[in-house]
Design an enzyme around this catalytic site. Structure first.
Site, PDB file in Angstrom:
ATOM      1  N   LYS A 112       6.787  -0.200  -5.461  1.00  0.00           N
ATOM      2  CA  LYS A 112       7.117   1.174  -5.835  1.00  0.00           C
ATOM      3  C   LYS A 112       8.605   1.375  -6.038  1.00  0.00           C
ATOM      4  O   LYS A 112       9.022   2.235  -6.807  1.00  0.00           O
ATOM      5  CB  LYS A 112       6.611   2.160  -4.771  1.00  0.00           C
ATOM      6  CG  LYS A 112       5.100   2.339  -4.810  1.00  0.00           C
ATOM      7  CD  LYS A 112       4.667   3.577  -4.034  1.00  0.00           C
ATOM      8  CE  LYS A 112       3.154   3.747  -4.129  1.00  0.00           C
ATOM      9  NZ  LYS A 112       2.649   4.803  -3.233  1.00  0.00           N
ATOM     10  N   LYS A 195      -4.677  -3.121 -10.678  1.00  0.00           N
ATOM     11  CA  LYS A 195      -5.591  -2.135 -10.104  1.00  0.00           C
ATOM     12  C   LYS A 195      -5.492  -0.823 -10.876  1.00  0.00           C
ATOM     13  O   LYS A 195      -4.452  -0.505 -11.452  1.00  0.00           O
ATOM     14  CB  LYS A 195      -5.281  -1.928  -8.620  1.00  0.00           C
ATOM     15  CG  LYS A 195      -4.027  -1.142  -8.348  1.00  0.00           C
ATOM     16  CD  LYS A 195      -3.899  -0.701  -6.890  1.00  0.00           C
ATOM     17  CE  LYS A 195      -2.555   0.018  -6.741  1.00  0.00           C
ATOM     18  NZ  LYS A 195      -2.200   0.443  -5.427  1.00  0.00           N
ATOM     19  N   LYS A 198      -2.866   5.710 -10.655  1.00  0.00           N
ATOM     20  CA  LYS A 198      -2.275   6.840 -11.368  1.00  0.00           C
ATOM     21  C   LYS A 198      -0.879   6.501 -11.864  1.00  0.00           C
ATOM     22  O   LYS A 198      -0.495   6.857 -12.972  1.00  0.00           O
ATOM     23  CB  LYS A 198      -2.218   8.042 -10.418  1.00  0.00           C
ATOM     24  CG  LYS A 198      -1.717   9.302 -11.056  1.00  0.00           C
ATOM     25  CD  LYS A 198      -2.716   9.872 -12.040  1.00  0.00           C
ATOM     26  CE  LYS A 198      -2.067  10.999 -12.839  1.00  0.00           C
ATOM     27  NZ  LYS A 198      -2.980  11.557 -13.829  1.00  0.00           N
TER      28      LYS A 198
HETATM   29  P1  TYM Z   1      -3.589   6.565  -1.924  1.00  0.00           P
HETATM   30  O1  TYM Z   1      -3.475   8.058  -1.909  1.00  0.00           O
HETATM   31  O2  TYM Z   1      -2.721   5.810  -2.849  1.00  0.00           O
HETATM   32  O3  TYM Z   1      -5.067   6.154  -2.229  1.00  0.00           O
HETATM   33  C1  TYM Z   1      -6.152   6.696  -1.529  1.00  0.00           C
HETATM   34  C2  TYM Z   1      -7.208   5.642  -1.292  1.00  0.00           C
HETATM   35  O4  TYM Z   1      -7.700   5.151  -2.533  1.00  0.00           O
HETATM   36  C3  TYM Z   1      -7.695   3.738  -2.507  1.00  0.00           C
HETATM   37  N1  TYM Z   1      -7.489   3.222  -3.888  1.00  0.00           N
HETATM   38  C4  TYM Z   1      -8.258   2.318  -4.482  1.00  0.00           C
HETATM   39  N2  TYM Z   1      -9.345   1.645  -4.063  1.00  0.00           N
HETATM   40  C5  TYM Z   1      -9.914   0.763  -4.923  1.00  0.00           C
HETATM   41  N3  TYM Z   1      -9.455   0.538  -6.171  1.00  0.00           N
HETATM   42  C6  TYM Z   1      -8.358   1.185  -6.643  1.00  0.00           C
HETATM   43  N4  TYM Z   1      -7.915   0.953  -7.878  1.00  0.00           N
HETATM   44  C7  TYM Z   1      -7.711   2.120  -5.768  1.00  0.00           C
HETATM   45  N5  TYM Z   1      -6.633   2.924  -5.911  1.00  0.00           N
HETATM   46  C8  TYM Z   1      -6.515   3.593  -4.739  1.00  0.00           C
HETATM   47  C9  TYM Z   1      -6.549   3.378  -1.585  1.00  0.00           C
HETATM   48  O5  TYM Z   1      -6.690   2.065  -1.068  1.00  0.00           O
HETATM   49  C10 TYM Z   1      -6.668   4.435  -0.514  1.00  0.00           C
HETATM   50  O6  TYM Z   1      -7.604   4.055   0.469  1.00  0.00           O
HETATM   51  N6  TYM Z   1      -1.041   5.039   2.072  1.00  0.00           N
HETATM   52  C11 TYM Z   1      -2.281   5.661   1.648  1.00  0.00           C
HETATM   53  C12 TYM Z   1      -2.533   7.027   2.247  1.00  0.00           C
HETATM   54  C13 TYM Z   1      -2.499   7.120   3.737  1.00  0.00           C
HETATM   55  C14 TYM Z   1      -3.455   6.589   4.644  1.00  0.00           C
HETATM   56  C15 TYM Z   1      -3.040   7.002   5.943  1.00  0.00           C
HETATM   57  C16 TYM Z   1      -4.617   5.843   4.486  1.00  0.00           C
HETATM   58  C17 TYM Z   1      -1.557   7.776   4.483  1.00  0.00           C
HETATM   59  N7  TYM Z   1      -1.887   7.706   5.786  1.00  0.00           N
HETATM   60  C18 TYM Z   1      -3.750   6.661   7.072  1.00  0.00           C
HETATM   61  C19 TYM Z   1      -5.327   5.494   5.639  1.00  0.00           C
HETATM   62  C20 TYM Z   1      -4.903   5.890   6.902  1.00  0.00           C
HETATM   63  C21 TYM Z   1      -2.236   5.822   0.146  1.00  0.00           C
HETATM   64  O7  TYM Z   1      -1.197   5.915  -0.441  1.00  0.00           O
HETATM   65  O8  TYM Z   1      -3.430   6.000  -0.436  1.00  0.00           O
END
Ligand code: TYM
Length: 332
Positions: A112, A195, A198
């Protein structure tokens, strides 16, 4: 019941199929067998620059989508991260037992920050995984349902929990990642080596849950497929077709092998045409329900107030225990 916690960022106008299939679908499935806590992580959403008005709107849209996708406030605790101040408070403490080098090894930060350079990235983006660890540890979560891209952050969370327990006495549950292999990484429709994301995908590479259904259908129909013409599952050599089969299977409930035999002798065009229909049938009612939730802001606020209350009831005692263990003088 074992506890589950997960979070999702409110950084876009719509979630995409990767978010749903990799994470939220499993959140919905875990509501009954687990004591489930799910949060929209707005603290995480300000790490890379943002617009305040948009953030507020997107936080609402995020909650509305999660409800539309099947999270049920009667069966899980749904809340906004900033409504529970203990997240930021524990984040600070965990940051103080994290090594600088350890945090520097997080590949998501490297990815990032590579665009604008680490020099110009925020410290918040750097410490992001530490706050994520705090999110999880506050609730003594046993399991954390996420996509594959979060695995390294979960490893850090486990390390920090163990370290704190060793330094200050047994306090945290060491959580397990809950990553469902089949749907852990939905790939970009135009570039199956990346992957679906967004921030990284082109508009045609991702299907957004709230986009015009005709547009979503068109994206599926123009997805990149692989050389050859056989419809088989082979993620390594046929990542494009395999991704379509994964999405198809997850949305329809039909197994991959059932789909493979159903499309035996048919072409990529047939598969894409049918999947486009499945996707349209999936997102159309989601959009209707999301709109209904957004049209009733009073009800949404109520859901969030109850969620924040339930979350604080767990988070506050954890933080109090942590403060005590690390030797803070408590106010009389
Ligand atoms: P975020 O908001 O980027 O994504 C949310 C969830 O979607 C999953 N994901 C995917 N899974 C499969 N294929 C894809 N192409 C794909 N794109 C996104 C992500 O793995 C995620 O599970 N850091 C985290 C948010 C967070 C969090 C937490 C998660 C903050 N605190 C505590 C678990 C526990 C994030 O940025 O997810």
């Amino acid at each position: 019941r074992p506890r589950v916690l997960s979070g999702i960022q409110p950084t876009a106008d719509s979630y995409h199929l990767g978010n749903f299939l990799g994470a939220v679908r499993n959140w919905v499935a875990m509501q009954d067998d687990y004591d489930a806590f799910y949060c929209v992580v707005d603290l995480h959403a300000i790490t890379s620059g943002h617009d305040p008005k948009l953030l507020r709107e997107r936080t609402r849209v995020s909650i509305a989508q999660l409800l539309a996708l099947g999270l049920d406030p009667a069966r899980c605790t749904l809340f906004v991260q900033s409504h529970v101040p203990e997240h930021a408070q524990l984040g600070w403490v965990m940051g103080c037992i994290t090594g600088f080098g350890e945090a520097s090894r997080m590949t998501q930060f490297k990815d990032k920050s590579s665009k604008q350079g680490a020099e110009r990235s925020s410290v918040g983006l750097f410490t992001y995984p530490i706050l994520q660890a705090a999110d999880i540890l506050l609730y003594h979560a046993d399991r954390v349902p996420v996509g594959e891209d979060q695995r390294q952050h979960l490893e850090l969370t486990r390390d920090l929990a163990q370290r704190f327990n060793t330094l200050f006495g047994d306090t945290f549950t060491v959580p397990q990642p809950h990553i469902i292999k089949e749907t852990a990484k939905i790939v970009d429709l135009q570039d199956p080596t990346a992957k679906m994301s967004k921030s990284a995908s082109t508009a045609n590479g991702l299907v957004e849950l709230l986009e015009e259904p005709a547009k979503a259908a068109k994206k599926i129909k123009s997805a990149v497929t692989d050389t050859g013409r056989e419809i088989i599952f082979d993620a390594e050599n046929k990542p494009g077709v395999s991704n379509l089969l994964t999405i198809y299977s997850a949305l329809s409930g039909r197994s991959i092998s059932e789909l493979v035999s159903a499309y035996d002798g048919k072409g990529y065009g047939d598969l894409k045409k049918d999947l486009a229909e499945v996707v349209v049938e999936f997102i159309t009612p989601i959009q209707k329900r999301t709109k209904e939730y957004l049209d009733d802001p009073g009800q949404l606020d109520k859901v969030l107030a109850i969620g924040a209350d339930k979350a604080r009831n767990v988070a506050a005692p954890t933080l109090a225990k942590v403060y005590d263990r690390i030797g803070f003088l408590r106010p009389a």
